[in-house]
Design a protein around this motif. Structure first.
Motif, mmCIF file in Angstrom:
data_model
loop_
_atom_site.group_PDB
_atom_site.id
_atom_site.type_symbol
_atom_site.label_atom_id
_atom_site.label_comp_id
_atom_site.label_asym_id
_atom_site.label_seq_id
_atom_site.Cartn_x
_atom_site.Cartn_y
_atom_site.Cartn_z
ATOM 1 N N ILE A 101 -29.821 -17.926 19.173
ATOM 2 C CA ILE A 101 -29.872 -18.168 20.793
ATOM 3 C C ILE A 101 -29.279 -19.566 20.921
ATOM 4 O O ILE A 101 -29.803 -20.345 20.104
ATOM 5 C CB ILE A 101 -31.300 -18.263 21.093
ATOM 6 N N GLN A 102 -28.513 -19.777 22.019
ATOM 7 C CA GLN A 102 -27.897 -20.984 22.235
ATOM 8 C C GLN A 102 -28.131 -21.221 23.726
ATOM 9 O O GLN A 102 -27.767 -20.551 24.693
ATOM 10 C CB GLN A 102 -26.340 -21.138 22.164
ATOM 11 N N LEU A 103 -29.111 -22.399 24.081
ATOM 12 C CA LEU A 103 -29.554 -22.772 25.102
ATOM 13 C C LEU A 103 -28.326 -23.652 25.947
ATOM 14 O O LEU A 103 -27.968 -24.586 25.015
ATOM 15 C CB LEU A 103 -30.660 -23.386 25.351
ATOM 16 N N GLN A 104 -28.245 -23.484 27.142
ATOM 17 C CA GLN A 104 -27.192 -24.577 27.931
ATOM 18 C C GLN A 104 -28.096 -24.912 29.047
ATOM 19 O O GLN A 104 -27.696 -25.030 30.250
ATOM 20 C CB GLN A 104 -26.011 -23.946 28.203
ATOM 21 N N THR A 105 -29.563 -25.036 29.072
ATOM 22 C CA THR A 105 -30.115 -25.318 30.039
ATOM 23 C C THR A 105 -31.439 -26.113 29.811
ATOM 24 O O THR A 105 -31.839 -26.067 28.565
ATOM 25 C CB THR A 105 -30.826 -23.982 30.779
ATOM 26 N N SER A 106 -31.959 -26.806 30.343
ATOM 27 C CA SER A 106 -33.098 -27.604 30.147
ATOM 28 C C SER A 106 -34.569 -26.970 30.309
ATOM 29 O O SER A 106 -35.672 -27.486 30.207
ATOM 30 C CB SER A 106 -33.312 -29.013 30.891
ATOM 31 N N VAL A 107 -34.461 -25.636 30.815
ATOM 32 C CA VAL A 107 -35.419 -24.907 31.267
ATOM 33 C C VAL A 107 -36.113 -24.195 29.708
ATOM 34 O O VAL A 107 -35.159 -23.812 29.009
ATOM 35 C CB VAL A 107 -35.047 -23.659 31.976
ATOM 36 N N ASP A 108 -37.343 -24.528 29.545
ATOM 37 C CA ASP A 108 -37.992 -23.717 28.336
ATOM 38 C C ASP A 108 -37.983 -22.284 28.781
ATOM 39 O O ASP A 108 -37.777 -21.660 29.725
ATOM 40 C CB ASP A 108 -39.234 -24.019 28.145
ATOM 41 N N VAL A 109 -37.639 -21.697 27.535
ATOM 42 C CA VAL A 109 -37.602 -19.932 27.422
ATOM 43 C C VAL A 109 -38.469 -19.354 26.516
ATOM 44 O O VAL A 109 -38.572 -19.927 25.286
ATOM 45 C CB VAL A 109 -35.801 -19.660 26.910
ATOM 46 N N ASN A 110 -39.032 -18.218 26.969
ATOM 47 C CA ASN A 110 -39.874 -17.423 26.422
ATOM 48 C C ASN A 110 -39.178 -16.336 25.626
ATOM 49 O O ASN A 110 -38.741 -15.716 26.284
ATOM 50 C CB ASN A 110 -40.850 -17.025 26.995
ATOM 51 N N LEU A 111 -38.996 -16.358 24.289
ATOM 52 C CA LEU A 111 -38.477 -15.443 23.449
ATOM 53 C C LEU A 111 -39.404 -14.513 22.504
ATOM 54 O O LEU A 111 -39.039 -14.270 21.540
ATOM 55 C CB LEU A 111 -37.135 -15.857 22.975
ATOM 56 N N THR A 112 -40.495 -14.547 22.792
ATOM 57 C CA THR A 112 -41.628 -13.818 22.112
ATOM 58 C C THR A 112 -41.274 -12.318 21.927
ATOM 59 O O THR A 112 -40.472 -11.571 22.708
ATOM 60 C CB THR A 112 -43.009 -14.070 22.515
ATOM 61 N N ASN A 113 -41.896 -11.581 20.973
ATOM 62 C CA ASN A 113 -41.626 -9.964 20.885
ATOM 63 C C ASN A 113 -40.273 -9.720 20.580
ATOM 64 O O ASN A 113 -39.898 -8.682 21.226
ATOM 65 C CB ASN A 113 -42.247 -9.524 21.857
ATOM 66 N N ASN A 114 -39.607 -10.488 19.784
ATOM 67 C CA ASN A 114 -38.341 -9.893 19.298
ATOM 68 C C ASN A 114 -38.294 -9.875 17.764
ATOM 69 O O ASN A 114 -39.134 -10.744 17.245
ATOM 70 C CB ASN A 114 -37.174 -10.787 19.862
#
Length: 181
Positions: A101-114
């Protein structure tokens, strides 16, 4: 306005600069079509899935769903741009070369259950490009995660690839004919 939403499903997407590139403009009065991306094998691309949202009315959010995909052996598995508030779950995201995963945002991201290809939390964290590598970016939450691969993926009916002119062609694995959309 149409009430149907685009669905990208049951494809093998391989050998592209960007396997699936989604940019969504969300406006309540505009009738945004929020896609679902599911049951695909996305492999051997520079970027498996690139996703970005432009939200003009934040109260009108229907989230894009990215679920039940095998996203592996890309340079970057999933690249999330500004305001990427999509739901990403039950995917196998593994064996990507630079980042899962590569973020280009300051928003926190939920990537649970992968599923991440390992149960080693430090190894999973190292596969992310987020706040831990650039303090201007958001944080990724990935626990709880699956300890085994999900039984998901593309059926071998349709292959999508791009030629040197970046014109998308569809290739049927059974008839071996390319068709133009």
């Amino acid at each position: 306005f149409s009430t149907t939403y685009p669905v990208i499903e049951n494809n093998l997407i391989s050998n592209c600069q960007v396997g699936i590139n989604v940019a969504v403009l969300i406006r309540a009065w505009f009738g945004s079509k929020i896609p679902t991306i599911q049951n695909n094998l996305i492999t051997n691309n520079q970027v498996g899935i690139q996703y970005e949202e432009s939200i003009q009315e934040p109260w009108a959010i229907n989230k894009t769903i990215i679920q039940n995909n095998n996203i592996k052996q890309n340079q970057v598995g999933v690249k999330l741009g500004s305001n990427s508030l999509c739901t990403i779950l039950h995917n196998n995201i593994e064996q990507n070369v630079n980042y899962s995963i590569q973020l280009q945002t300051s928003v926190d991201v939920n990537l649970t259950n992968n599923y991440w290809g390992t149960t080693n939390q430090q190894a999973i964290q190292q596969s992310f490009y987020d706040y831990n590598k650039d303090f201007n970016l958001g944080r990724i939450t990935f626990t709880p995660f699956s300890e085994a691969a999900y039984p998901v993926g593309a059926t071998p009916h349709t292959y999508i690839y791009t030629d040197t002119d970046s014109y998308v062609k569809f290739f049927d694995a059974y008839t071996h004919h390319a068709t133009h959309p």
